[in-house]
Design a protein around this motif. Structure first.
Motif, PDB file in Angstrom:
ATOM      1  N   PRO A 168       0.813  -1.228   0.000  1.00 35.13           N
ATOM      2  CA  PRO A 168       0.000   0.000   0.000  1.00 35.13           C
ATOM      3  C   PRO A 168       0.843   1.273   0.000  1.00 35.13           C
ATOM      4  O   PRO A 168       0.456   2.274  -0.614  1.00 35.13           O
ATOM      5  N   SER A 169       1.977   1.254   0.667  1.00 33.77           N
ATOM      6  CA  SER A 169       2.814   2.450   0.737  1.00 33.77           C
ATOM      7  C   SER A 169       3.456   2.788  -0.603  1.00 33.77           C
ATOM      8  O   SER A 169       3.961   3.900  -0.790  1.00 33.77           O
ATOM      9  N   GLU A 227      -7.279   4.774  -4.858  1.00 34.12           N
ATOM     10  CA  GLU A 227      -7.979   3.607  -5.398  1.00 34.12           C
ATOM     11  C   GLU A 227      -7.050   2.392  -5.471  1.00 34.12           C
ATOM     12  O   GLU A 227      -7.472   1.261  -5.206  1.00 34.12           O
ATOM     13  N   ILE A 228      -5.806   2.616  -5.833  1.00 33.12           N
ATOM     14  CA  ILE A 228      -4.833   1.517  -5.871  1.00 33.12           C
ATOM     15  C   ILE A 228      -4.607   0.980  -4.464  1.00 33.12           C
ATOM     16  O   ILE A 228      -4.623  -0.235  -4.228  1.00 33.12           O
ATOM     17  N   ARG A 229      -4.416   1.880  -3.521  1.00 29.25           N
ATOM     18  CA  ARG A 229      -4.182   1.469  -2.134  1.00 29.25           C
ATOM     19  C   ARG A 229      -5.374   0.688  -1.593  1.00 29.25           C
ATOM     20  O   ARG A 229      -5.220  -0.342  -0.926  1.00 29.25           O
ATOM     21  N   ASP A 230      -6.587   1.155  -1.894  1.00 24.44           N
ATOM     22  CA  ASP A 230      -7.794   0.465  -1.441  1.00 24.44           C
ATOM     23  C   ASP A 230      -7.922  -0.901  -2.103  1.00 24.44           C
ATOM     24  O   ASP A 230      -8.355  -1.872  -1.465  1.00 24.44           O
ATOM     25  N   GLY A 231      -7.525  -1.007  -3.364  1.00 24.74           N
ATOM     26  CA  GLY A 231      -7.573  -2.293  -4.049  1.00 24.74           C
ATOM     27  C   GLY A 231      -6.688  -3.327  -3.391  1.00 24.74           C
ATOM     28  O   GLY A 231      -7.049  -4.507  -3.278  1.00 24.74           O
ATOM     29  N   ILE A 232      -5.512  -2.886  -2.954  1.00 23.56           N
ATOM     30  CA  ILE A 232      -4.582  -3.794  -2.275  1.00 23.56           C
ATOM     31  C   ILE A 232      -5.115  -4.181  -0.902  1.00 23.56           C
ATOM     32  O   ILE A 232      -5.129  -5.359  -0.521  1.00 23.56           O
ATOM     33  N   THR A 233      -5.570  -3.187  -0.163  1.00 26.11           N
ATOM     34  CA  THR A 233      -5.910  -3.375   1.246  1.00 26.11           C
ATOM     35  C   THR A 233      -7.261  -4.048   1.460  1.00 26.11           C
ATOM     36  O   THR A 233      -7.397  -4.913   2.339  1.00 26.11           O
ATOM     37  N   ILE A 278      -7.156  -7.193  -4.817  1.00 29.19           N
ATOM     38  CA  ILE A 278      -6.567  -7.048  -6.149  1.00 29.19           C
ATOM     39  C   ILE A 278      -5.060  -7.268  -6.048  1.00 29.19           C
ATOM     40  O   ILE A 278      -4.416  -6.804  -5.102  1.00 29.19           O
ATOM     41  N   LEU A 279      -4.520  -7.969  -7.020  1.00 26.37           N
ATOM     42  CA  LEU A 279      -3.107  -8.332  -6.995  1.00 26.37           C
ATOM     43  C   LEU A 279      -2.306  -7.335  -7.820  1.00 26.37           C
ATOM     44  O   LEU A 279      -2.116  -7.497  -9.022  1.00 26.37           O
TER      45      LEU A 279
END
Length: 225
Positions: free
Chosen positions: A13-14, A52-58, A62-63
């Protein structure tokens, strides 16, 4: 052969902002014409993409992958894979209700987006995915990006290979929509063309027609099991 100084692993996420910057630069002259036809995205928009990318991971499973140049410790390429499977762990196939619920929803437009163009894009892809994949579980490659100055080092192939290996472990097909120029690389990983998709940007004030090749990689088990 891939450059031995490159290494693929899951994005954290970071690192979401770094991935966003790679995606934005890679798509500047292609996909960004669909996402941001009304102008260069503002910092507000870029911050939203990062979130949105961070939320997808967390939160969404989403891979997101990164390919790092270990000599500089910088991200030079990335990918977004998803494993789409039945909710019931004992089921072999998804239900049609799961299929329809799992199709990518229309993205809320950014300030620089044309809502009608985004709707046309997702309708185009969703209709074809539903037709080709039906109820079978699968891995899907949503995004593959490599910084232009790091192309031809094998980063993209490594990121595709990662997802193909996961699909083989699960014994499921893999699917993607490729640009015409990228299709030969995917073919080397066993993907086969299953249709052509066209999005005419001229209908929305653009100046070109974008074409994509839908590609499917048959299911197989590791070691042929």
């Amino acid at each position: 052969m891939p450059d031995p100084t490159l290494q693929v692993s899951l994005l954290t996420p970071s690192e979401a902002e770094q991935y966003m910057l790679v995606r934005h630069e890679t798509f500047r002259n292609t996909v960004n014409k669909i996402l941001y036809p009304r102008g260069e995205p503002s910092q507000k928009t870029l911050d939203r993409v990062t979130s949105e990318i961070r939320d997808g991971i967390t939160n969404k499973g989403i891979l997101f992958l990164k390919c790092v140049d270990t000599t500089t410790n910088t991200i030079v390429a990335g990918a977004r894979w998803r494993y789409v499977k039945p909710t019931n762990p004992d089921a072999k196939q998804r239900t049609w209700a799961e299929v329809d619920a799992g199709l990518v929803n229309h993205l809320d437009p950014y300030d620089e987006s044309d809502p009608a163009l985004l709707t046309a894009l997702y309708d185009l892809f969703n209709v074809h995915q539903r037709k080709v994949l039906e109820t079978q579980p699968h891995y899907i490659l949503d995004t593959l990006v490599t910084l232009p100055q790091h192309e031809r080092r094998g980063a993209g192939s490594m990121l595709v290979g990662w997802g193909c290996a996961k699909a083989d472990e699960a014994g499921v097909v893999a699917y993607l929509e490729a640009s015409l120029i990228a299709a030969p690389m995917y073919a080397r990983h066993g993907f086969e063309a299953v249709g052509e998709l066209e999005l005419d940007l001229r209908k929305f004030g653009g100046d070109e027609e974008m074409r994509f090749i839908a590609m499917l990689r048959p299911a197989k088990k590791v070691d042929g099991v």
